[in-house]
Scaffold this motif. Structure first.
Motif, mmCIF file in Angstrom:
data_model
loop_
_atom_site.group_PDB
_atom_site.id
_atom_site.type_symbol
_atom_site.label_atom_id
_atom_site.label_comp_id
_atom_site.label_asym_id
_atom_site.label_seq_id
_atom_site.Cartn_x
_atom_site.Cartn_y
_atom_site.Cartn_z
ATOM 1 N N ALA A 20 0.825 -1.211 0.000
ATOM 2 C CA ALA A 20 0.000 0.000 0.000
ATOM 3 C C ALA A 20 0.856 1.258 0.000
ATOM 4 C CB ALA A 20 -0.930 -0.005 1.215
ATOM 5 N N LEU A 21 1.891 1.286 0.821
ATOM 6 C CA LEU A 21 2.753 2.476 0.897
ATOM 7 C C LEU A 21 3.451 2.718 -0.435
ATOM 8 C CD1 LEU A 21 4.319 1.955 4.454
ATOM 9 C CD2 LEU A 21 2.384 3.415 3.817
ATOM 10 N N THR A 22 3.918 1.641 -1.056
ATOM 11 C CA THR A 22 4.592 1.770 -2.352
ATOM 12 C C THR A 22 3.619 2.239 -3.424
ATOM 13 O OG1 THR A 22 6.195 0.038 -1.788
ATOM 14 C CG2 THR A 22 5.899 0.530 -4.129
ATOM 15 N N ALA A 23 2.427 1.650 -3.458
ATOM 16 C CA ALA A 23 1.431 2.031 -4.464
ATOM 17 C C ALA A 23 1.027 3.499 -4.307
ATOM 18 C CB ALA A 23 0.210 1.124 -4.362
ATOM 19 N N CYS A 24 0.834 3.938 -3.054
ATOM 20 C CA CYS A 24 0.475 5.346 -2.814
ATOM 21 C C CYS A 24 1.586 6.277 -3.257
ATOM 22 C CB CYS A 24 0.160 5.562 -1.334
ATOM 23 S SG CYS A 24 -1.402 4.844 -0.797
ATOM 24 N N ASN A 25 2.830 5.887 -2.980
ATOM 25 C CA ASN A 25 3.971 6.716 -3.382
ATOM 26 C C ASN A 25 4.109 6.802 -4.891
ATOM 27 O OD1 ASN A 25 4.650 7.276 -0.746
ATOM 28 N ND2 ASN A 25 6.267 5.723 -0.595
ATOM 29 N N ARG A 26 3.537 5.843 -5.602
ATOM 30 C CA ARG A 26 3.538 5.863 -7.073
ATOM 31 C C ARG A 26 2.289 6.539 -7.640
ATOM 32 N NH1 ARG A 26 8.002 3.337 -9.803
ATOM 33 N NH2 ARG A 26 9.491 3.057 -8.112
ATOM 34 N N GLY A 27 1.498 7.143 -6.755
ATOM 35 C CA GLY A 27 0.351 7.912 -7.205
ATOM 36 C C GLY A 27 -0.872 7.099 -7.580
ATOM 37 N N LYS A 28 -0.950 5.862 -7.126
ATOM 38 C CA LYS A 28 -2.093 5.027 -7.463
ATOM 39 C C LYS A 28 -3.163 5.120 -6.373
ATOM 40 C CE LYS A 28 0.183 3.612 -11.034
ATOM 41 N NZ LYS A 28 -0.067 4.314 -12.319
ATOM 42 N N LYS A 29 -4.419 5.157 -6.805
ATOM 43 C CA LYS A 29 -5.525 5.125 -5.849
ATOM 44 C C LYS A 29 -5.598 3.714 -5.281
ATOM 45 C CE LYS A 29 -10.408 6.068 -5.100
ATOM 46 N NZ LYS A 29 -11.715 6.470 -5.673
ATOM 47 N N THR A 30 -5.380 3.625 -3.974
ATOM 48 C CA THR A 30 -5.144 2.329 -3.343
ATOM 49 C C THR A 30 -6.141 2.053 -2.235
ATOM 50 O OG1 THR A 30 -2.771 2.581 -3.798
ATOM 51 C CG2 THR A 30 -3.403 0.925 -2.157
ATOM 52 N N GLY A 31 -6.664 0.845 -2.221
ATOM 53 C CA GLY A 31 -7.526 0.389 -1.139
ATOM 54 C C GLY A 31 -6.914 -0.837 -0.484
ATOM 55 N N VAL A 32 -7.107 -0.966 0.825
ATOM 56 C CA VAL A 32 -6.580 -2.113 1.571
ATOM 57 C C VAL A 32 -7.732 -2.761 2.330
ATOM 58 C CG1 VAL A 32 -4.930 -2.919 3.293
ATOM 59 C CG2 VAL A 32 -4.344 -0.975 1.831
ATOM 60 N N ILE A 33 -8.015 -4.006 2.019
ATOM 61 C CA ILE A 33 -9.087 -4.747 2.689
ATOM 62 C C ILE A 33 -8.484 -5.427 3.911
ATOM 63 C CG2 ILE A 33 -10.795 -6.581 2.437
ATOM 64 C CD1 ILE A 33 -10.568 -5.991 -0.660
ATOM 65 N N SER A 34 -9.040 -5.135 5.083
ATOM 66 C CA SER A 34 -8.386 -5.545 6.318
ATOM 67 C C SER A 34 -9.337 -6.164 7.329
ATOM 68 C CB SER A 34 -7.696 -4.322 6.953
ATOM 69 O OG SER A 34 -7.208 -4.635 8.247
ATOM 70 N N ASN A 35 -8.920 -7.276 7.913
ATOM 71 C CA ASN A 35 -9.547 -7.800 9.116
ATOM 72 C C ASN A 35 -9.073 -6.960 10.302
ATOM 73 O OD1 ASN A 35 -11.022 -10.094 8.130
ATOM 74 N ND2 ASN A 35 -9.067 -11.141 7.811
ATOM 75 N N PRO A 36 -9.659 -7.114 11.480
ATOM 76 C CA PRO A 36 -9.144 -6.405 12.659
ATOM 77 C C PRO A 36 -7.675 -6.760 12.896
ATOM 78 C CG PRO A 36 -11.284 -7.357 13.139
ATOM 79 C CD PRO A 36 -10.873 -7.894 11.794
ATOM 80 N N PRO A 37 -6.840 -5.787 13.261
ATOM 81 C CA PRO A 37 -5.414 -6.064 13.478
ATOM 82 C C PRO A 37 -5.177 -7.203 14.468
ATOM 83 C CG PRO A 37 -5.826 -3.701 13.535
ATOM 84 C CD PRO A 37 -7.163 -4.371 13.492
ATOM 85 N N GLU A 38 -6.067 -7.344 15.447
ATOM 86 C CA GLU A 38 -5.891 -8.357 16.476
ATOM 87 C C GLU A 38 -6.008 -9.781 15.935
ATOM 88 O OE1 GLU A 38 -8.040 -5.892 16.533
ATOM 89 O OE2 GLU A 38 -7.409 -4.556 18.157
ATOM 90 N N SER A 39 -6.572 -9.934 14.726
ATOM 91 C CA SER A 39 -6.717 -11.273 14.150
ATOM 92 C C SER A 39 -5.436 -11.743 13.462
ATOM 93 C CB SER A 39 -7.873 -11.295 13.156
ATOM 94 O OG SER A 39 -7.580 -10.502 12.019
ATOM 95 N N SER A 40 -4.448 -10.849 13.338
ATOM 96 C CA SER A 40 -3.181 -11.193 12.697
ATOM 97 C C SER A 40 -2.401 -12.188 13.552
ATOM 98 C CB SER A 40 -2.340 -9.924 12.501
ATOM 99 O OG SER A 40 -1.007 -10.246 12.212
ATOM 100 N N LYS A 41 -1.801 -13.186 12.893
ATOM 101 C CA LYS A 41 -0.954 -14.134 13.617
ATOM 102 C C LYS A 41 0.248 -13.435 14.222
ATOM 103 C CE LYS A 41 -2.323 -18.228 10.977
ATOM 104 N NZ LYS A 41 -3.410 -17.577 10.253
ATOM 105 N N LEU A 42 0.747 -12.384 13.547
ATOM 106 C CA LEU A 42 1.877 -11.623 14.074
ATOM 107 C C LEU A 42 1.526 -10.979 15.407
ATOM 108 C CD1 LEU A 42 4.688 -10.351 13.843
ATOM 109 C CD2 LEU A 42 3.699 -8.603 12.329
ATOM 110 N N TRP A 43 0.283 -10.594 15.591
ATOM 111 C CA TRP A 43 -0.163 -9.942 16.823
ATOM 112 C C TRP A 43 0.170 -10.790 18.048
ATOM 113 C CZ3 TRP A 43 -2.729 -5.227 17.567
ATOM 114 C CH2 TRP A 43 -3.286 -5.016 18.826
ATOM 115 N N LEU A 44 0.164 -12.107 17.900
ATOM 116 C CA LEU A 44 0.348 -13.022 19.021
ATOM 117 C C LEU A 44 1.817 -13.284 19.356
ATOM 118 C CD1 LEU A 44 -2.369 -15.659 18.054
ATOM 119 C CD2 LEU A 44 -2.587 -13.741 19.645
ATOM 120 N N ALA A 45 2.732 -12.804 18.509
ATOM 121 C CA ALA A 45 4.156 -13.071 18.750
ATOM 122 C C ALA A 45 4.642 -12.373 20.027
ATOM 123 C CB ALA A 45 4.988 -12.606 17.553
ATOM 124 N N GLU A 46 5.304 -13.117 20.899
ATOM 125 C CA GLU A 46 5.785 -12.546 22.166
ATOM 126 C C GLU A 46 6.932 -11.579 21.943
ATOM 127 O OE1 GLU A 46 6.674 -15.435 25.104
ATOM 128 O OE2 GLU A 46 4.751 -16.463 24.939
#
Length: 272
Positions: A20-46
């Protein structure tokens, strides 16, 4: 159509945010479809200590990336992508009951779950659904099963109850089997049969095959070339959904490459 984008990104993990950051920096209209951040597996990493410039718990890193995403020009769409459908020169993406049109898609949905039980894929669209708010009204006053233990699953079970459905809830940890003839009509859970009119399976992420019909994958891993292109025109993939190593650094790099490739694809298509 709800809205049109240059690039729609499915997933707001490290790969999705990077894309998303790269696409925005290239001037593209960008959408990001997202679940709640808490559902990320990375969220659980100690603890995360192998990503340059950032360290801490997984939730710390997810929050930092999310802040950067929300401060960018990308539009964050809360919801779960249900299908990606080529429409000729554009691509349609269903998110819950909404439908978006885009010129390119980047799948960055993490590791997709395989079908959780026999009959799921066979009866999809014939008594099996991934979206209660989309299909719930078809079963008003009838008996439905809801499989899932997330907050979204509980919310959707309440929605179905509110519209008059008799709701049978299952966590998904049971031994499950969906059976039927022309359509699903029975859910077997731990050996007990339940007569149902529909089975709603509420996952954070769908398998690649369920999300994008015809996409090449192996054991749920999407096949791409070095530029993150898939075999579907205008569809790219990045991050854990494209295979090991399952590391933040790899995902971020993939996201950058996929976005650059998507931008090049869009620019080339404009010239044709």
């Amino acid at each position: 159509m709800s809205e049109k984008f240059d690039i729609l990104i499915i997933g707001a993990g490290p790969a999705g945010v990077s894309a998303a950051l790269t696409a925005c920096n290239r001037g593209k209209k960008t959408g990001v479809i997202s679940n709640p951040p808490e559902s990320s597996k990375l969220w659980l990493a100690e603890s995360v200590s192998n990503y340059p410039g950032m360290s801490g718990t997984g939730s710390d890193i997810v929050k930092a990336m999310r802040r950067q995403l929300e401060e960018s020009d990308a539009e964050v769409i809360q919801g779960r992508a249900l299908s990606v459908v080529p429409l000729g020169k554009t691509i349609g993406v269903a998110v819950g009951s909404e439908f978006y049109e885009t010129r390119a898609v980047i799948v960055a949905a993490g590791i997709s779950r395989r079908p959780i039980c026999p009959g799921e894929t066979e009866f999809l669209g014939r008594g099996v659904s991934y979206c209660a708010t989309c299909d719930g009204m078809l079963y008003k006053g009838k008996t439905v099963a809801v499989i899932g233990d997330s907050e979204e699953a509980r919310h959707d079970a309440q929605f179905l109850s509110d519209i008059g459905c008799k709701v049978l809830s299952f966590s998904g940890r049971e031994k499950l089997d969906i059976r039927g003839g022309m359509k699903a009509d029975t859910l077997v859970a731990d050996g007990v049969e339940y007569a149902v009119d529909c089975v709603f399976i509420l996952k954070d992420t769908l398998t690649a095959e369920s999300l994008v019909s015809g996409i090449e994958s192996e054991r749920g891993i999407i096949k791409t070339d070095r530029s993150c292109k898939t075999n579907i025109k205008g569809v790219f993939a990045a991050g854990d959904c494209t295979g090991a190593p399952y590391q933040i650094a790899k995902a971020v790099g993939d996201g950058n490459i996929a976005a650059l490739s998507a931008c090049e694809y869009i620019n080339t298509e404009k010239e044709i």
